[in-house]
Scaffold this motif. Structure first.
Motif, PDB file in Angstrom:
ATOM      1  N   PRO A   1      -8.517  -4.300   3.838  1.00 49.37           N
ATOM      2  CA  PRO A   1      -9.924  -3.957   3.644  1.00 49.37           C
ATOM      3  C   PRO A   1     -10.078  -2.820   2.623  1.00 49.37           C
ATOM      4  O   PRO A   1      -9.111  -2.144   2.274  1.00 49.37           O
ATOM      5  CB  PRO A   1     -10.376  -3.525   5.036  1.00 49.37           C
ATOM      6  N   GLN A   2     -11.294  -2.597   2.176  1.00 49.45           N
ATOM      7  CA  GLN A   2     -11.558  -1.618   1.124  1.00 49.45           C
ATOM      8  C   GLN A   2     -11.121  -0.219   1.507  1.00 49.45           C
ATOM      9  O   GLN A   2     -11.298   0.222   2.633  1.00 49.45           O
ATOM     10  CB  GLN A   2     -13.061  -1.616   0.801  1.00 49.45           C
ATOM     11  N   VAL A   3     -10.548   0.476   0.529  1.00 50.46           N
ATOM     12  CA  VAL A   3     -10.223   1.892   0.655  1.00 50.46           C
ATOM     13  C   VAL A   3     -10.958   2.632  -0.456  1.00 50.46           C
ATOM     14  O   VAL A   3     -10.927   2.213  -1.616  1.00 50.46           O
ATOM     15  CB  VAL A   3      -8.706   2.138   0.538  1.00 50.46           C
ATOM     16  N   GLY A   4     -11.636   3.726  -0.125  1.00 51.85           N
ATOM     17  CA  GLY A   4     -12.335   4.507  -1.126  1.00 51.85           C
ATOM     18  C   GLY A   4     -13.459   3.715  -1.771  1.00 51.85           C
ATOM     19  O   GLY A   4     -14.243   3.029  -1.102  1.00 51.85           O
ATOM     20  N   ILE A   5     -13.537   3.768  -3.095  1.00 48.52           N
ATOM     21  CA  ILE A   5     -14.623   3.134  -3.835  1.00 48.52           C
ATOM     22  C   ILE A   5     -14.488   1.613  -3.850  1.00 48.52           C
ATOM     23  O   ILE A   5     -15.478   0.891  -3.959  1.00 48.52           O
ATOM     24  CB  ILE A   5     -14.674   3.706  -5.267  1.00 48.52           C
ATOM     25  N   GLY A   6     -13.266   1.123  -3.757  1.00 49.11           N
ATOM     26  CA  GLY A   6     -13.062  -0.326  -3.688  1.00 49.11           C
ATOM     27  C   GLY A   6     -12.796  -0.998  -5.012  1.00 49.11           C
ATOM     28  O   GLY A   6     -12.857  -2.229  -5.120  1.00 49.11           O
ATOM     29  N   GLN A   7     -12.466  -0.216  -6.041  1.00 52.35           N
ATOM     30  CA  GLN A   7     -12.190  -0.801  -7.360  1.00 52.35           C
ATOM     31  C   GLN A   7     -10.879  -1.583  -7.356  1.00 52.35           C
ATOM     32  O   GLN A   7     -10.084  -1.492  -6.433  1.00 52.35           O
ATOM     33  CB  GLN A   7     -12.124   0.303  -8.431  1.00 52.35           C
ATOM     34  N   ARG A   8     -10.672  -2.330  -8.420  1.00 50.09           N
ATOM     35  CA  ARG A   8      -9.403  -3.012  -8.636  1.00 50.09           C
ATOM     36  C   ARG A   8      -8.654  -2.296  -9.755  1.00 50.09           C
ATOM     37  O   ARG A   8      -9.224  -1.538 -10.536  1.00 50.09           O
ATOM     38  CB  ARG A   8      -9.630  -4.471  -9.033  1.00 50.09           C
TER      39      ARG A   8
END
Length: 312
Positions: free
Chosen positions: A86-93
């Motif tokens: 699942p997303q961590v922090g801002i969720g960018q790639r």
């Protein structure tokens, strides 16, 4: 090139991370670090729940099963997207660019674990890391140490880093060649905000922010009916240009014109944003960048601004 900083997984896993943005700090004691300067900046924000910190150790041992997913880009197999779920922090790639001179990692994500390190080493490791702007600095020192490679950031934005490192190299020029890629300093979102050009593909992160309108498909409606004869709405933008993205503060018309002057000499036929799904394949995408700048300029009251007279 030899680097004197070994990767210490045990220490790295215990260093504090901002829960909101994923930035890593050189401390394990929560009494030492109480605020995150990235989130305190007016471009970003502190969540309503307040400032909090975690660690890679806590993330990796979470019952949510955090892991990094690797996805080879369908239109160009030499681009590999990596995102934490699942997303961590801002969720960018981040994006691995597989050049003949070696792999270059564009941008950085917080989660670095043994599975990720081994997967990338199996791909040939990394020759370099390039990070577009401070919101994506995250754990870049640990990535550079793990792969014994340099990590490039804009000199103008180096003050946002949290720990010194011999791996870090400062980009001082508007154009810098890094292992087969061309890094272009456009500014805007941050003074040193970067884009990366490779094989006609422009990796734009948040420097040129892809909009939902830019990704919309008007060729088929919700009922599955062919609507290719219906043109998209006029003044539909593809990109927006923001000083603060979450707080919705746009860049000025003067800054847009300066950014276009930097970008204008380059040719590209696709753009790849900072998040999954933000990929546009279009021979005319450079024109869409300019039109998007002009739309923003117009609706900020700049109908007579010099930017409105610019053509490709």
């Amino acid at each position: 090139m030899e680097y004197p900083e070994p990767y210490d997984q045990s220490l790295s896993s215990r260093l504090l991370l901002c829960t909101a943005c994923g930035t890593q700090f050189p401390a394990t004691d929560r009494q030492q670090i109480k605020t995150c300067h990235i989130c305190d900046d007016v471009r970003q924000y502190v969540p309503r729940s307040g400032q909090s910190f975690t660690t890679l150790q806590a993330i990796c041992s979470s019952s949510q099963g955090h892991r990094n997913q690797f996805e080879v880009y369908e239109a160009e197999e030499r681009l590999v997207f990596v995102k934490t779920v699942p997303q961590v922090g801002i969720g960018q790639r981040c994006i691995i660019v597989r050049t003949p001179q070696g792999n270059v990692l564009w941008d950085c994500i917080t989660l670095l674990d043994e599975a990720t390190i081994q997967r990338i080493k199996d791909m040939g490791g990394l020759r370099a890391i390039v990070i577009s702007h401070p919101h994506f600095y995250t754990t870049h020192v640990q990535w550079a140490r793990a792969f014994a490679c340099p990590v490039y950031v804009a000199a103008e934005d180096a003050s946002w880093t949290t720990m010194p490192s011999a791996h870090r190299k400062l980009i001082t020029e508007t154009e810098t060649d890094i292992f087969g890629t061309k890094v272009i300093k456009m500014g805007g979102h941050f003074p040193g905000s970067l884009v990366l050009l490779w094989q006609g593909r422009l990796l734009i992160a948040d420097t040129i922010l892809t909009t939902p309108s830019g990704l919309g498909d008007w060729s088929v409606n919700a009922l599955g009916e062919d609507t290719t004869h219906v043109p998209p709405p006029p003044d539909r933008n593809t990109f927006t240009f923001q000083w603060s993205i979450p707080n919705m503060i746009p860049l000025s018309a003067d800054e847009l014109l300066r950014m276009w002057t930097v970008l204008q000499p380059y040719t590209f036929t696709s753009t790849h944003g900072g998040f999954m799904g933000q990929d546009i394949e279009d021979e005319g995408v450079k024109g869409r960048v300019l039109r998007s700048m002009q739309i923003q300029c117009r609706y900020m009251g700049g109908e007579n601004h010099p930017l409105m007279k610019v053509t490709l």
